[in-house]
Motif scaffolding. Structure first.
Motif, short mmCIF file in Angstrom:
data_model
loop_
_atom_site.label_atom_id
_atom_site.label_comp_id
_atom_site.label_asym_id
_atom_site.label_seq_id
_atom_site.Cartn_x
_atom_site.Cartn_y
_atom_site.Cartn_z
N HIS A 107 39.98 32.08 47.57
CA HIS A 107 38.82 31.33 47.16
C HIS A 107 39.40 30.08 46.26
N HIS A 108 40.59 30.29 45.53
CA HIS A 108 41.17 29.44 44.75
C HIS A 108 41.51 27.99 45.38
N ILE A 109 41.35 26.90 44.74
CA ILE A 109 41.52 25.65 45.21
C ILE A 109 42.51 24.83 44.43
N VAL A 110 43.61 23.95 45.12
CA VAL A 110 44.44 23.29 44.46
C VAL A 110 44.12 21.76 44.27
N LEU A 111 44.10 21.18 43.19
CA LEU A 111 43.96 19.59 43.14
C LEU A 111 45.32 19.19 42.98
N THR A 112 46.02 18.30 43.79
CA THR A 112 47.17 17.69 43.92
C THR A 112 47.34 16.27 44.20
N TYR A 113 47.95 15.50 43.47
CA TYR A 113 47.83 14.13 43.58
C TYR A 113 49.19 13.94 44.56
N ARG A 114 49.04 13.26 45.66
CA ARG A 114 50.21 12.88 46.43
C ARG A 114 50.23 11.74 47.09
N ALA A 115 51.37 11.30 47.65
CA ALA A 115 51.50 9.80 48.34
C ALA A 115 50.73 10.18 49.70
N TRP A 180 36.28 12.32 46.07
CA TRP A 180 35.63 11.30 46.81
C TRP A 180 35.89 9.82 46.47
N SER A 181 36.44 9.74 45.30
CA SER A 181 36.57 8.01 44.89
C SER A 181 37.99 7.72 44.79
N TYR A 182 38.70 8.69 44.12
CA TYR A 182 39.86 7.89 43.85
C TYR A 182 40.93 7.76 44.79
N LYS A 183 41.71 6.48 44.67
CA LYS A 183 42.78 6.00 45.36
C LYS A 183 43.42 5.12 44.55
N GLY A 184 44.80 4.97 44.37
CA GLY A 184 45.75 4.26 43.77
C GLY A 184 46.71 3.96 44.67
N ASP A 185 47.74 3.42 43.95
CA ASP A 185 48.98 3.05 44.37
C ASP A 185 50.00 4.18 43.97
N TYR A 186 50.84 4.80 44.81
CA TYR A 186 51.71 5.85 44.30
C TYR A 186 53.03 5.12 44.44
#
Length: 360
Positions: A107-115, A180-186
């Motif tokens: 049930h664990h979830i990972v938040l990860t920022y990727r290109a 739901w909202s985040y988006k940037g330039d990697y």
């Protein structure tokens, strides 16, 4: 944002952290409790190997958050490791939030920022100059463990972040909003998983004088060391390997087991990896094996299956590139349909959301 704050009665639900900030700036009283229209349980998008799926996200089930660090990989972009967060969610059947929730790994979830790589093949030049979007992915924890320890043969260190109740609540709500909202330039060197993770932590801190606000870290390993230095994580939890593995703070790479397996069956690794499957079957059948040797061959063949899948994916990528350049010329209708069906494996998890912020 300020205009929406003053005119939209749902702003408190859609962007809760910004709403609290504006209340502080405009010297407005804090809300004692959430408006009825705000949901305790929300829907987020979770990505796995088969696509993107709606997932029920319940704050009452969040026990703690870990800084999840993947050791360096062979690829250039993985040289300094990878920074992620592990949300330790209690199983729906649990009535108490305590350390036993660490056992509920399914049930664990990972938040990860990727290109968000939509190309068939990663371009390092685009990655360096911001040619790819930076996206906040939510991924099942066990998928992440398999990806790093089995496929990429990298260790995973998972250390609890020392967060107070206010920060834990902010972490939950900010995760929803980012999903739901985040988006940037990697950018691999200046705006990557480490810088995004650090900005996330700075956003949810409960004190204007917190040492977190003074930190700068451009790489995952640097963030790992600095979080330890200011006391947000405890690196001593992984000082004893056996204890760390037992307690779920360390997930070791399969590399050690693979080396041990080759040693047990006494075959040369480089040579055996280049041997065709039918020939390997002949080798296996010609030997009289004990249980340990049989288990070792299973470990070896499991790894070779991963390598075969990677090789097949490489060939598929080349075929997709050829299909795109030639406009389908030279491919049958069935081949085109099969290849195009695989395109979804390369696309980023962007799903439409009516409105803005956290959906209601």
């Amino acid at each position: 944002n300020a205009l929406q704050f003053t005119t939209d009665e749902t702003y408190e639900c859609r962007r809760p952290l910004l709403s609290a900030y504006f209340r502080k700036v405009f010297e407005m009283p804090e809300l004692e409790e959430k408006p009825d229209k705000c949901k305790t349980t929300s829907i987020v998008r979770v990505s796995d190997n088969d696509g993107v799926w709606p997932h029920e996200f319940d704050e009452t089930k969040l026990f703690e958050v870990h800084y999840l660090f993947a050791s360096k990989g062979k690829a250039l972009m993985s040289h300094w490791g990878h920074a992620m967060f592990r949300l330790v969610m209690c199983a729906p059947s649990r009535t108490a939030r305590d350390e036993k929730c660490r056992e509920d790994v399914a049930h664990h979830i990972v938040l990860t920022y990727r290109a968000g790589v939509d190309d068939f093949k990663l371009s390092y030049i685009k990655g360096a100059i911001g040619g790819y979007p930076s996206l906040a992915y939510l991924v099942p924890f066990l998928n992440v463990v398999e990806e790093y320890t089995k496929t990429e043969l990298r260790d995973l260190i998972s250390l609890p972040l020392k967060l107070n109740e206010e920060e834990l609540h902010k972490f939950f709500t900010h995760t929803q909003q980012q999903n739901w909202s985040y988006k940037g330039d990697y950018r691999f060197l200046t705006r990557n998983c480490a810088t995004e993770a650090l900005w996330f932590l700075k956003t949810i801190t409960s004190s204007d004088s917190d040492d977190l606000l003074k930190l700068n870290a451009a790489t995952p390993i640097a963030l790992y060391r600095k979080l330890s230095r200011i006391g947000r994580i405890d690196r001593k939890l992984v000082s004893d390997t056996k204890s760390a593995v037992m307690n779920g703070f360390l997930y070791e790479s399969n590399e050690t087991g693979i080396v041990r397996a080759y040693k047990t069956v006494q075959v040369n690794r480089k040579t055996y990896e280049k041997t065709a499957a039918l020939k390997r079957r002949e080798i296996f059948q010609a030997r009289t094996l004990n249980d340990r040797e049989t288990a070792s061959f299973l470990v070896i063949e499991s790894r070779l299956r991963v390598l075969s899948e990677q090789k097949l994916m490489g060939k598929t990528t080349e075929a997709l590139q050829s299909l795109t350049k030639k406009g389908g010329e030279g491919f049958s209708v069935q081949e085109c349909a099969t290849l195009l069906k695989l395109v979804s494996k390369f696309t980023s998890p962007i799903v439409d959301n009516a409105g803005y912020g956290i959906p209601l």
